[in-house]
Motif scaffolding. Structure first.
Motif, PDB file in Angstrom:
ATOM      1  N   LEU A   8       0.844  -1.206   0.000  1.00 34.70           N
ATOM      2  CA  LEU A   8       0.000   0.000   0.000  1.00 34.70           C
ATOM      3  C   LEU A   8       0.875   1.250   0.000  1.00 34.70           C
ATOM      4  CD1 LEU A   8      -2.518  -1.251   2.732  1.00 34.70           C
ATOM      5  CD2 LEU A   8      -3.006  -1.011   0.274  1.00 34.70           C
ATOM      6  N   GLY A   9       0.332   2.351  -0.529  1.00 36.89           N
ATOM      7  CA  GLY A   9       1.097   3.592  -0.616  1.00 36.89           C
ATOM      8  C   GLY A   9       1.122   4.345   0.713  1.00 36.89           C
ATOM      9  N   GLN A  29      -4.169  -9.555   5.077  1.00 36.92           N
ATOM     10  CA  GLN A  29      -2.828 -10.052   4.708  1.00 36.92           C
ATOM     11  C   GLN A  29      -2.873 -10.852   3.411  1.00 36.92           C
ATOM     12  OE1 GLN A  29      -0.958 -12.244   7.884  1.00 36.92           O
ATOM     13  NE2 GLN A  29      -1.565 -10.750   9.415  1.00 36.92           N
ATOM     14  N   GLN A  30      -3.930 -11.651   3.291  1.00 35.86           N
ATOM     15  CA  GLN A  30      -3.977 -12.538   2.127  1.00 35.86           C
ATOM     16  C   GLN A  30      -4.540 -11.869   0.880  1.00 35.86           C
ATOM     17  OE1 GLN A  30      -5.375 -16.652   3.067  1.00 35.86           O
ATOM     18  NE2 GLN A  30      -5.568 -15.796   5.127  1.00 35.86           N
ATOM     19  N   ALA A  31      -5.517 -10.972   1.078  1.00 38.87           N
ATOM     20  CA  ALA A  31      -6.194 -10.416  -0.102  1.00 38.87           C
ATOM     21  C   ALA A  31      -5.465  -9.214  -0.706  1.00 38.87           C
ATOM     22  CB  ALA A  31      -7.622 -10.018   0.259  1.00 38.87           C
ATOM     23  N   ILE A  32      -4.979  -8.313   0.136  1.00 38.05           N
ATOM     24  CA  ILE A  32      -4.504  -7.016  -0.386  1.00 38.05           C
ATOM     25  C   ILE A  32      -3.422  -7.186  -1.464  1.00 38.05           C
ATOM     26  CG2 ILE A  32      -3.298  -4.856   0.270  1.00 38.05           C
ATOM     27  CD1 ILE A  32      -5.059  -4.885   2.837  1.00 38.05           C
ATOM     28  N   PRO A  33      -2.386  -7.992  -1.253  1.00 39.18           N
ATOM     29  CA  PRO A  33      -1.366  -8.102  -2.310  1.00 39.18           C
ATOM     30  C   PRO A  33      -1.943  -8.627  -3.628  1.00 39.18           C
ATOM     31  CG  PRO A  33      -0.581  -9.066  -0.239  1.00 39.18           C
ATOM     32  CD  PRO A  33      -2.031  -8.770  -0.063  1.00 39.18           C
ATOM     33  N   TYR A  34      -2.890  -9.547  -3.557  1.00 40.57           N
ATOM     34  CA  TYR A  34      -3.465 -10.103  -4.784  1.00 40.57           C
ATOM     35  C   TYR A  34      -4.374  -9.102  -5.488  1.00 40.57           C
ATOM     36  CZ  TYR A  34      -1.436 -14.616  -3.836  1.00 40.57           C
ATOM     37  OH  TYR A  34      -0.536 -15.627  -3.626  1.00 40.57           O
ATOM     38  N   VAL A  35      -5.127  -8.324  -4.702  1.00 42.73           N
ATOM     39  CA  VAL A  35      -5.979  -7.311  -5.340  1.00 42.73           C
ATOM     40  C   VAL A  35      -5.082  -6.295  -6.036  1.00 42.73           C
ATOM     41  CG1 VAL A  35      -7.766  -5.564  -4.996  1.00 42.73           C
ATOM     42  CG2 VAL A  35      -7.772  -7.625  -3.582  1.00 42.73           C
ATOM     43  N   LEU A  36      -3.996  -5.904  -5.376  1.00 48.70           N
ATOM     44  CA  LEU A  36      -3.072  -4.935  -5.990  1.00 48.70           C
ATOM     45  C   LEU A  36      -2.464  -5.490  -7.276  1.00 48.70           C
ATOM     46  CD1 LEU A  36      -1.288  -3.484  -2.814  1.00 48.70           C
ATOM     47  CD2 LEU A  36      -2.916  -2.307  -4.316  1.00 48.70           C
ATOM     48  N   MET A  37      -2.316  -6.821  -7.350  1.00 53.67           N
ATOM     49  CA  MET A  37      -1.781  -7.456  -8.573  1.00 53.67           C
ATOM     50  C   MET A  37      -2.806  -7.515  -9.692  1.00 53.67           C
ATOM     51  SD  MET A  37       0.036 -10.964  -7.539  1.00 53.67           S
ATOM     52  CE  MET A  37       0.773 -10.988  -5.960  1.00 53.67           C
TER      53      MET A  37
END
Ligand code: AMP
Length: 479
Positions: A8-9, A29-37
């Motif tokens: 996140l920024g 923890q699990q969702a945010i990196p994948y949504v950003l991808m």
């Protein structure tokens, strides 16, 4: 893991820190990196897990680059209820305070003209309930072919509320190439089918066993007779350290009736259900959130997704007929690291629903006396018999030419037995509730109704309301 590790920024991280969050929840923890991808997400998560931030935080990052055109929102969040929609909008306010994203809340019960004007200006985030969104679409007030991110929140609730055809229709208006984030607490076959048709190679995330009760909630069962429910609830409300509580009823009409009854008992109470106009619902929620009232009687639909900070108790005045609703209802308390207490009042009639809940959550609900719901089913057997008698009351109330004195006399021992049965689960066990004390207090306040058989025989049946015909000699009444 810290929020800094999720991609996140800095502005978003600052807003998150100011919201007081130090660590991302498992779904974040699990969702945010994948949504950003840019991946699709299939999230099995109940409310209270932090799932809203798991999609709003990365959406803020993604939508920060680019601007919306008039009537062409860049993202769409579909929710089953207006309250949930409003809550998600609140999340965007909190987490997006250092970004310049525009949003619109398109929900029923509020001015369609004002909503249209907002859409005209162009919005980055459109949060909507399905029916109202279709209204706008049909009027040409919104075009959905620029939507890059679609969120479907609480899909199982959409199914319960009959919104799935509307949702499927809305999805046909969207571009095929988009990112879709799909959340549901449960995955019945219909929801699985929907997820399969909407999602492309999704990242599946299960944050809790799909039907478990939140571990931060102590939950209890109180068996009672239908006619005694209000009294039992009043006792519990007085006997517990209730800071604030949601009280769930299954039907809208019962919400108003119960709220009025509690008000007569001098509780600070409001009501929330789908028949209320939106401004009244919003005002009621505000009163509850700012503590003007500390009890709110609600239906599942209105209460779903309500995020009230520090809610100490949830009461199920009625056992939910859908077992999944039990998990959702009690999940209103015990949130954000605090402990909560949930108490369910159950009549003999509702026993089958209790059984469905215990099957679903894979555990018994302890009675307030410490007995497990499964075990105390045996204990409850005699009272259940009496409760069956209660359920026949409507029939007994039908006028019968010559049976009135007998019927009333027959009912007297049943009433006593019901009282006795009600007393049983109310013994305290050192857990937060102190129901026996409350019961005794209540009995005292009622002028000693439960002072033993002899006393009960003299006063329970009629009190001050003995019908005049019973005071007359039998020969005059039985002819
Ligand atoms: P939700 O499951 O999205 O309804 O969120 C449940 C509650 O958890 C809300 O009150 C959020 O403000 C709060 N919350 C969300 N994320 C966090 C976090 N990382 N730390 C603490 N509280 C959070």
């Amino acid at each position: 893991m810290s929020f800094d590790d999720l991609g996140l920024g800095p502005e978003t991280l600052r807003a998150v820190a100011e919201a007081g969050y130090t660590e991302p929840t498992p779904i974040q923890q699990q969702a945010i990196p994948y949504v950003l991808m840019g991946r699709d997400i299939l999230g099995c998560a109940q409310t209270g897990t932090g799932k809203t931030a798991s999609f709003t935080l990365p959406m803020i990052e993604i939508l920060d680059a680019g601007r919306a055109k008039a009537r062409m929102p860049r993202s769409l969040i579909l929710t089953p209820t207006r309250e949930l929609a409003a809550q998600i909008a609140g999340n965007f306010e909190t987490y997006g305070k250092y970004h310049k994203l525009t949003k619109a809340l398109i929900i029923g019960g509020e001015s369609i003209v004002a909503q249209g004007q907002l859409l005209d200006r162009g919005v980055d985030v459109l949060i909507a309930t399905p029916g109202r969104l279709i209204d706008h679409f049909q009027r040409g007030g919104v075009l959905l072919n620029d939507v890059k991110i679609l969120v479907i929140d609480e899909a199982d609730r959409m199914l319960d509320m009959g919104f799935i055809p509307d949702v499927e229709r809305i999805v046909t208006f969207l571009p095929k190439i988009r990112q879709t984030l799909f959340f549901s607490a449960t995955f019945p076959r219909e929801i699985r089918r929907l997820a399969d048709s909407f999602l492309m190679n999704p990242k599946e995330i299960h944050v809790t066993p799909k039907t478990s009760a939140a571990e931060t909630v102590d939950h209890f069962l109180v068996r009672t007779a239908p006619a005694k429910k209000s009294d039992v609830l009043c006792d519990l409300l007085r006997g517990q350290s209730v800071k604030s509580a949601l009280i769930f009823c299954n039907r809208k009409r019962d919400v108003d009736v119960l709220a009025s009854s509690l008000r007569r008992h001098k509780f600070c109470v409001g009501a929330l259900h789908g028949d209320m106009a939106q401004p009244a619902r919003t005002a009621m929620l505000e009163s509850f959130k700012n503590g003007d009232i500390n009890l709110l009687v609600a239906t599942d639909v209105a209460g779903r997704g309500l995020d009230i900070v520090g809610l100490s108790h949830v009461f199920n005045f009625d056992v939910p007929t859908h077992a999944e609703d039990y998990v959702h209802r009690i999940g209103r308390t015990g949130r954000a690291g605090l402990r909560g207490c949930a108490i369910t009042l159950a009549t003999g009639e509702e026993r089958k629903y209790v059984a469905a809940i215990t099957r679903l959550i894979g555990q018994d609900i302890p009675g307030l006396d410490g007995a497990a719901s499964g075990d105390d089913a045996h204990d409850a057997e005699p009272s259940e018999g009496k409760q069956t008698a209660v359920t026949t009351e409507p029939e007994a109330k039908r006028p019968r030419a010559n049976a009135r004195p007998r019927t009333r006399r027959e009912r007297r021992p049943r009433t006593q037995a019901r009282d006795t049965a009600k007393d049983k689960p109310k013994a305290a066990n050192g857990a937060p509730p102190q129901p026996q004390a409350a019961k005794q207090e209540h009995a005292r306040s009622k002028g000693g109704r439960s002072q033993g058989r002899a006393g009960a025989k003299q006063v329970v049946a009629f009190g001050d309301n003995m019908p005049a015909f019973l005071r007359q000699p039998a020969s005059k009444t039985t002819s």
